[in-house]
Motif scaffolding. Structure first.
Motif, PDB file in Angstrom:
ATOM      1  N   LEU A  50     -40.150 156.116   0.021  1.00 46.57           N
ATOM      2  CA  LEU A  50     -38.650 156.120   0.053  1.00 46.57           C
ATOM      3  C   LEU A  50     -38.480 157.305   1.191  1.00 46.57           C
ATOM      4  CD1 LEU A  50     -35.842 155.598  -0.868  1.00 46.57           C
ATOM      5  CD2 LEU A  50     -36.402 157.471  -2.428  1.00 46.57           C
ATOM      6  N   LYS A  51     -39.172 158.441   1.055  1.00 43.36           N
ATOM      7  CA  LYS A  51     -38.990 159.358   1.914  1.00 43.36           C
ATOM      8  C   LYS A  51     -39.285 159.226   3.361  1.00 43.36           C
ATOM      9  CE  LYS A  51     -42.082 163.138   2.116  1.00 43.36           C
ATOM     10  NZ  LYS A  51     -42.767 164.397   1.599  1.00 43.36           N
ATOM     11  N   GLN A  52     -40.669 158.513   3.599  1.00 42.30           N
ATOM     12  CA  GLN A  52     -40.864 158.169   4.819  1.00 42.30           C
ATOM     13  C   GLN A  52     -39.769 156.922   5.527  1.00 42.30           C
ATOM     14  OE1 GLN A  52     -44.843 156.139   5.400  1.00 42.30           O
ATOM     15  NE2 GLN A  52     -44.889 156.500   7.635  1.00 42.30           N
ATOM     16  N   SER A  53     -39.580 155.960   4.683  1.00 36.92           N
ATOM     17  CA  SER A  53     -38.539 154.885   5.043  1.00 36.92           C
ATOM     18  C   SER A  53     -37.341 155.658   5.517  1.00 36.92           C
ATOM     19  CB  SER A  53     -38.461 153.926   3.968  1.00 36.92           C
ATOM     20  OG  SER A  53     -37.503 152.902   4.199  1.00 36.92           O
ATOM     21  N   ILE A  54     -36.672 156.395   4.653  1.00 37.20           N
ATOM     22  CA  ILE A  54     -35.591 157.134   5.116  1.00 37.20           C
ATOM     23  C   ILE A  54     -35.457 157.711   6.360  1.00 37.20           C
ATOM     24  CG2 ILE A  54     -33.526 158.819   4.306  1.00 37.20           C
ATOM     25  CD1 ILE A  54     -33.785 157.426   1.474  1.00 37.20           C
ATOM     26  N   ALA A  55     -36.660 158.893   6.449  1.00 35.53           N
ATOM     27  CA  ALA A  55     -36.762 159.643   7.547  1.00 35.53           C
ATOM     28  C   ALA A  55     -36.825 158.674   8.864  1.00 35.53           C
ATOM     29  CB  ALA A  55     -37.924 160.387   7.176  1.00 35.53           C
ATOM     30  N   SER A  56     -37.437 157.714   8.829  1.00 36.40           N
ATOM     31  CA  SER A  56     -37.922 156.594   9.951  1.00 36.40           C
ATOM     32  C   SER A  56     -36.713 156.024  10.110  1.00 36.40           C
ATOM     33  CB  SER A  56     -39.119 155.762   9.602  1.00 36.40           C
ATOM     34  OG  SER A  56     -40.072 156.454   9.425  1.00 36.40           O
ATOM     35  N   ASN A  57     -35.925 155.558   9.330  1.00 34.13           N
ATOM     36  CA  ASN A  57     -34.826 154.689   9.519  1.00 34.13           C
ATOM     37  C   ASN A  57     -33.838 155.670  10.314  1.00 34.13           C
ATOM     38  OD1 ASN A  57     -34.811 152.719   6.329  1.00 34.13           O
ATOM     39  ND2 ASN A  57     -35.979 152.425   8.392  1.00 34.13           N
ATOM     40  N   LEU A  58     -33.465 156.620   9.623  1.00 39.38           N
ATOM     41  CA  LEU A  58     -32.430 157.648  10.017  1.00 39.38           C
ATOM     42  C   LEU A  58     -32.808 158.273  11.576  1.00 39.38           C
ATOM     43  CD1 LEU A  58     -31.416 159.864   6.974  1.00 39.38           C
ATOM     44  CD2 LEU A  58     -30.381 157.750   8.193  1.00 39.38           C
ATOM     45  N   THR A  59     -34.371 158.343  11.840  1.00 43.35           N
ATOM     46  CA  THR A  59     -34.615 158.763  12.964  1.00 43.35           C
ATOM     47  C   THR A  59     -34.163 157.470  14.158  1.00 43.35           C
ATOM     48  OG1 THR A  59     -36.469 160.086  12.167  1.00 43.35           O
ATOM     49  CG2 THR A  59     -36.622 159.407  14.515  1.00 43.35           C
ATOM     50  N   GLY A  60     -34.434 156.319  13.888  1.00 44.78           N
ATOM     51  CA  GLY A  60     -34.028 155.231  14.488  1.00 44.78           C
ATOM     52  C   GLY A  60     -32.365 155.253  14.929  1.00 44.78           C
ATOM     53  N   ILE A  61     -31.722 155.458  13.894  1.00 43.54           N
ATOM     54  CA  ILE A  61     -30.376 155.628  13.852  1.00 43.54           C
ATOM     55  C   ILE A  61     -29.792 156.574  15.028  1.00 43.54           C
ATOM     56  CG2 ILE A  61     -28.265 156.093  12.582  1.00 43.54           C
ATOM     57  CD1 ILE A  61     -29.684 154.508  10.318  1.00 43.54           C
ATOM     58  N   VAL A  62     -30.572 157.794  14.804  1.00 44.76           N
ATOM     59  CA  VAL A  62     -30.219 158.844  15.637  1.00 44.76           C
ATOM     60  C   VAL A  62     -30.539 158.665  17.157  1.00 44.76           C
ATOM     61  CG1 VAL A  62     -30.854 161.218  16.486  1.00 44.76           C
ATOM     62  CG2 VAL A  62     -30.355 160.796  14.117  1.00 44.76           C
ATOM     63  N   ILE A  63     -31.694 157.903  17.435  1.00 49.15           N
ATOM     64  CA  ILE A  63     -31.913 157.688  18.817  1.00 49.15           C
ATOM     65  C   ILE A  63     -31.068 156.350  19.296  1.00 49.15           C
ATOM     66  CG2 ILE A  63     -33.960 156.465  20.145  1.00 49.15           C
ATOM     67  CD1 ILE A  63     -35.806 157.753  18.373  1.00 49.15           C
ATOM     68  N   ALA A  64     -30.861 155.351  18.380  1.00 50.33           N
ATOM     69  CA  ALA A  64     -29.910 154.243  18.786  1.00 50.33           C
ATOM     70  C   ALA A  64     -28.578 154.850  19.055  1.00 50.33           C
ATOM     71  CB  ALA A  64     -29.627 153.476  17.790  1.00 50.33           C
ATOM     72  N   SER A  65     -27.923 155.803  18.467  1.00 46.97           N
ATOM     73  CA  SER A  65     -26.698 156.381  18.497  1.00 46.97           C
ATOM     74  C   SER A  65     -26.859 157.155  19.956  1.00 46.97           C
ATOM     75  CB  SER A  65     -26.520 157.423  17.465  1.00 46.97           C
ATOM     76  OG  SER A  65     -26.148 156.642  16.388  1.00 46.97           O
ATOM     77  N   VAL A 136     -22.307 154.573   9.462  1.00 49.90           N
ATOM     78  CA  VAL A 136     -22.092 153.431   8.372  1.00 49.90           C
ATOM     79  C   VAL A 136     -23.836 153.011   8.187  1.00 49.90           C
ATOM     80  CG1 VAL A 136     -21.493 150.796   8.239  1.00 49.90           C
ATOM     81  CG2 VAL A 136     -19.876 152.866   9.052  1.00 49.90           C
ATOM     82  N   ALA A 137     -24.440 152.728   9.459  1.00 48.03           N
ATOM     83  CA  ALA A 137     -25.774 152.355   9.499  1.00 48.03           C
ATOM     84  C   ALA A 137     -26.481 153.509   8.473  1.00 48.03           C
ATOM     85  CB  ALA A 137     -26.410 152.009  10.733  1.00 48.03           C
ATOM     86  N   ALA A 138     -26.378 154.616   8.556  1.00 43.13           N
ATOM     87  CA  ALA A 138     -27.159 155.650   7.819  1.00 43.13           C
ATOM     88  C   ALA A 138     -27.106 155.452   6.334  1.00 43.13           C
ATOM     89  CB  ALA A 138     -26.843 157.292   8.370  1.00 43.13           C
ATOM     90  N   VAL A 139     -25.657 155.513   6.116  1.00 42.64           N
ATOM     91  CA  VAL A 139     -25.536 155.255   4.656  1.00 42.64           C
ATOM     92  C   VAL A 139     -25.940 154.235   3.912  1.00 42.64           C
ATOM     93  CG1 VAL A 139     -23.535 154.799   2.970  1.00 42.64           C
ATOM     94  CG2 VAL A 139     -23.169 156.480   4.839  1.00 42.64           C
ATOM     95  N   ALA A 140     -26.000 153.111   4.800  1.00 38.50           N
ATOM     96  CA  ALA A 140     -26.496 151.595   4.555  1.00 38.50           C
ATOM     97  C   ALA A 140     -28.058 151.740   4.101  1.00 38.50           C
ATOM     98  CB  ALA A 140     -26.141 150.321   5.130  1.00 38.50           C
ATOM     99  N   MET A 141     -28.646 152.497   5.238  1.00 37.26           N
ATOM    100  CA  MET A 141     -29.863 152.385   5.014  1.00 37.26           C
ATOM    101  C   MET A 141     -30.476 153.268   3.921  1.00 37.26           C
ATOM    102  SD  MET A 141     -32.079 151.478   7.539  1.00 37.26           S
ATOM    103  CE  MET A 141     -32.065 150.295   8.683  1.00 37.26           C
ATOM    104  N   ILE A 142     -29.713 154.448   3.703  1.00 40.95           N
ATOM    105  CA  ILE A 142     -30.260 155.402   2.483  1.00 40.95           C
ATOM    106  C   ILE A 142     -29.852 154.521   1.320  1.00 40.95           C
ATOM    107  CG2 ILE A 142     -29.544 157.349   1.267  1.00 40.95           C
ATOM    108  CD1 ILE A 142     -28.717 158.550   4.025  1.00 40.95           C
ATOM    109  N   LEU A 143     -28.613 153.968   1.126  1.00 42.57           N
ATOM    110  CA  LEU A 143     -28.520 153.148  -0.081  1.00 42.57           C
ATOM    111  C   LEU A 143     -29.549 152.035  -0.275  1.00 42.57           C
ATOM    112  CD1 LEU A 143     -26.359 152.303  -2.336  1.00 42.57           C
ATOM    113  CD2 LEU A 143     -25.293 150.852  -0.793  1.00 42.57           C
ATOM    114  N   GLY A 144     -29.900 151.171   0.714  1.00 50.97           N
ATOM    115  CA  GLY A 144     -31.147 150.226   0.840  1.00 50.97           C
ATOM    116  C   GLY A 144     -32.244 150.853   0.016  1.00 50.97           C
TER     117      GLY A 144
END
Length: 172
Positions: A50-65, A136-144
């Motif tokens: 969970l920790k690695q997934s959320i951190a990685s997903n959020l990193t991708g969101i920041v880079i995409a933004s 929106v993507a960050a909230v969805a990723m954390i929720l998922g």
């Protein structure tokens, strides 16, 4: 209950709950929650996944933004977009040097989910407020990720150990 049967129950039920919640209460793209859910499992589940997934997903969101902001600032055309996405892609790989972020695909899923949310909603990344596609993507990723964690916990709770299953069969 066997593990796959237990997970079928937990994931099937929670998948329905996720779909309902994202359509009525927490208005985020359900497909992004499912990507994050898969990210959780592919990274091994449990609290570490969970920790690695959320951190990685959020990193991708920041880079995409940041990539989308650069494209907007430099005049959105195919050449600018190609260069910016190339740099963003390189940044994702470089980010994987951080021990928590070694799973490049999970970073890419965050990146892709942000771009997809931007395109699907038609809301630009420059939008200020709760409907910003990165947020929106960050909230969805954390929720998922949380749905993944909950489905694993519930599925494991319904799973019968091999020893108990053999014992029960010999008693029958």
């Amino acid at each position: 209950m066997k593990k796959l049967d237990a997970y079928s129950v937990s994931i099937g039920t929670l998948g329905a709950v996720d779909t309902y919640l994202t359509a009525t209460v927490i208005l985020v793209p359900v497909w992004v929650t499912f990507i994050a859910w898969a990210s959780f499992f592919i990274l091994g589940g449990k609290s570490s996944g969970l920790k690695q997934s959320i951190a990685s997903n959020l990193t991708g969101i920041v880079i995409a933004s940041l990539t989308l902001l650069a494209i907007t600032a430099l005049g959105a055309n195919p050449f600018v977009a190609a260069i910016c996405v190339g740099l963003g892609s390189a940044a994702m790989v470089q980010a994987s040097k951080v021990p928590l972020l070694t799973a490049i695909p999970a970073i890419v899923w965050g990146f892709a989910s942000t771009v997809g949310t931007t395109v699907a909603t038609g809301v630009p990344i420059t939008t200020v407020g709760l409907n910003n596609p990165g947020l929106v993507a960050a909230v969805a990723m954390i929720l998922g990720g949380l749905f993944g964690y909950l489905s694993e916990f519930w599925g494991d709770a319904m799973t019968t150990s091999e020893v108990a299953a053999v014992r029960d069969q010999t008693r029958a």
